[in-house]
Design an enzyme around this catalytic site. Structure first.
Site, PDB file in Angstrom:
ATOM      1  N   HIS A 295       0.829  -1.205   0.000  1.00 25.01           N
ATOM      2  CA  HIS A 295       0.000   0.000   0.000  1.00 25.01           C
ATOM      3  C   HIS A 295       0.870   1.263   0.000  1.00 25.01           C
ATOM      4  CE1 HIS A 295      -2.748   3.121   1.349  1.00 25.01           C
ATOM      5  NE2 HIS A 295      -2.005   3.277   2.428  1.00 25.01           N
ATOM      6  N   GLU A 340      -5.589   9.498   1.379  1.00 25.10           N
ATOM      7  CA  GLU A 340      -5.874   8.064   1.414  1.00 25.10           C
ATOM      8  C   GLU A 340      -6.954   7.638   0.407  1.00 25.10           C
ATOM      9  OE1 GLU A 340      -3.924   5.478   2.223  1.00 25.10           O
ATOM     10  OE2 GLU A 340      -3.571   6.421   4.164  1.00 25.10           O
TER      11      GLU A 340
END
Ligand code: HBI
Ligand code: NLE
Ligand code: FE
Length: 437
Positions: A295, A340
């Site tokens: 990620h 995000e």
């Protein structure tokens, strides 16, 4: 405080065991003692010790303070009016919070003492809360949230996998031991770990041209050209950190897991990104609720190398320094819905720039489908939006552009309650605090 001055019925006017410090300062001493941030950093503290048997035992006590690495800056004694307590001694000390708490515990066990009171030093003011002033202070910012621990969470895909849990421990230890300025240790990733990376990398590669914003695509290409992004192996954090440094001055430091929002955001003020180094479990390659290095690498790295986005990230970090808990919550929410999970306009189209989307194929498609809601990014409303971090988001916020998001964010931050301003000085790499009152 205490019983004696109350029991004589007179107002408490700086006699007895009161050392003339205000109630406010006593409260402050308590907040310092309870604040989670500054465990390692040296702070000013003052102790009032009540000696049971005359001043003779003071020497031993001073020695004890030195043994706990406290630097004594001031000692003052006076006879006590209290019966049976012959002396009260005020001692000012510079020492780390952690040692201070150990010292107090130790002193409280001493038979020579009838009491130990922690007071604040006058030079510590409420307007001056502790926060990191230099990237090296981030060594003190490693407070983990107790979330998503494969050891503790039965729903974690690694919970039943002993080998995976052991691997996570080894990698976490590296992050805990890391100190500012050191090279990030290289992790020889296993075949399984590289395989997990490959699977995610190939799906992202497939979706990027259509769904990622142009800024992401531009750096992604560069990372491929420099052979940092390759499908068969996980890039090492150090080589990626060097790449970022060349492009925007951002660097990485290894993080053991999910940090508290305050610690995590404060790093951004120094253009430091706290990056996990472990790899998600092979059984859930396409979506994991916790950050892992896939990620961080696929999601965050490309945009941290984009100047405009890097600036936006740093400004969120600067806004977090010395902010109240409520403000930290709002800043986290803004971080969540921009860095995000943010979407942005590109002409008539909507593209993804959020790292959580660009590292998770399933959610990327979901975010750009009609199964969710799109709202315009506006810091004052976005900051209040509740969110969960287990499943795909039901709501995403769409920015006009990075520049526009930054503009709106700046105007919103200007209304925050902080009684001082902070400025990052790139020459010294320090945060300077400017009093605005
Ligand atoms: N810690 N390591 C790590 N990575 C994150 O992305 C992260 C975090 N702690 C807190 C956090 N994110 C969120 O609260 C953000 O919204 C700030
Ligand atoms: N859901 C993301 C992924 O699977 O890559 C990680 C999000 C971390 C906040
Ligand atoms: Fe992230």
């Amino acid at each position: 405080a205490e019983a004696s001055s109350d029991s004589d019925g007179k107002p408490d006017d700086d006699d007895d065991d009161d050392t003339g410090l205000t109630e406010e300062e006593v409260v402050l001493a308590k907040t310092i003692a309870e604040s989670p941030e500054s465990e390692q950093s040296v702070q000013k503290a003052a102790l009032v010790l009540r000696l049971r048997e005359g001043i003779g035992s003071l020497g031993r006590i001073l020695k004890t303070i030195e043994n706990f690495k406290g630097i004594i800056t001031h000692v003052e004694s006076r006879a006590s009016k209290k019966e049976g307590l012959q002396f009260e001694v005020l001692i000012k000390i510079d020492m780390s919070r952690q040692s201070l708490l150990q010292l107090i515990r130790n002193l409280r066990q001493s038979s020579a003492l009838d009491g130990v009171t922690l007071l604040a030093d006058n030079s510590v003011s409420i307007k001056d809360p502790w926060f990191p002033r230099h990237a090296s202070d981030l060594d003190n910012c490693n407070h983990l949230m107790t979330k998503y621990e494969p050891d503790l969470d039965m729903n974690h895909p690694g919970f039943a996998d002993k080998e995976y849990r052991a691997r996570r421990k080894v990698i976490a230890e590296i992050a805990f031991a890391y100190k500012y300025g050191e090279p990030i240790p290289c992790i020889p990733y296993t075949e399984t770990e590289n395989e997990t990376w490959s699977r995610v990398f190939i799906t992202v590669l497939d979706l990027v041209p259509k769904h990622a914003c142009v800024e992401y695509q531009r750096v992604f290409k560069k990372l491929q050209e420099e052979r940092i992004f390759e499908s068969h192996r996980i890039p090492q954090l150090q080589e990626v950190s060097d790449f970022l440094k060349r492009n925007t001055g951002f660097t990485l430091r290894p993080a053991a897991g999910l940090l508290t929002a305050r610690d995590f955001l404060s790093s951004l003020a120094f253009r430091v990104f706290q990056s996990t180094q472990y790899v998600r479990h092979i059984n859930s390659p396409y979506h994991t609720p916790e950050p892992d290095c896939i990620h961080e690498l696929l999601g965050h790295m490309p945009l941290l190398a984009d100047p405009s986005f890097a600036q936006f990230s740093q400004e969120i970090g600067l806004a977090s320094l010395g902010a109240s808990d409520e403000e930290i919550e709002k800043l986290s929410t803004i971080y969540w819905f921009t860095i995000e999970f943010g979407l942005c306009k590109e002409g008539t189209e909507v593209k993804a720039y959020g790292a959580g989307l660009l590292s998770a194929y399933g959610e990327l498609l979901h975010a750009l489908s009609d199964k969710c809601e799109h709202r315009p990014f506006d810091p004052s409303t976005t900051a209040l939006q509740k969110y969960q971090d287990q499943e795909y988001q039901p709501i995403y916020f769409v920015a006009e552009s990075f520049e526009d998001a930054k503009e709106k964010f700046r105007r919103w931050v200007a209304a925050m309650s902080r009684p001082f301003e902070v400025r990052y000085n790139p020459h010294t790499q320090r945060v300077e605090v400017l009093d605005s009152v």
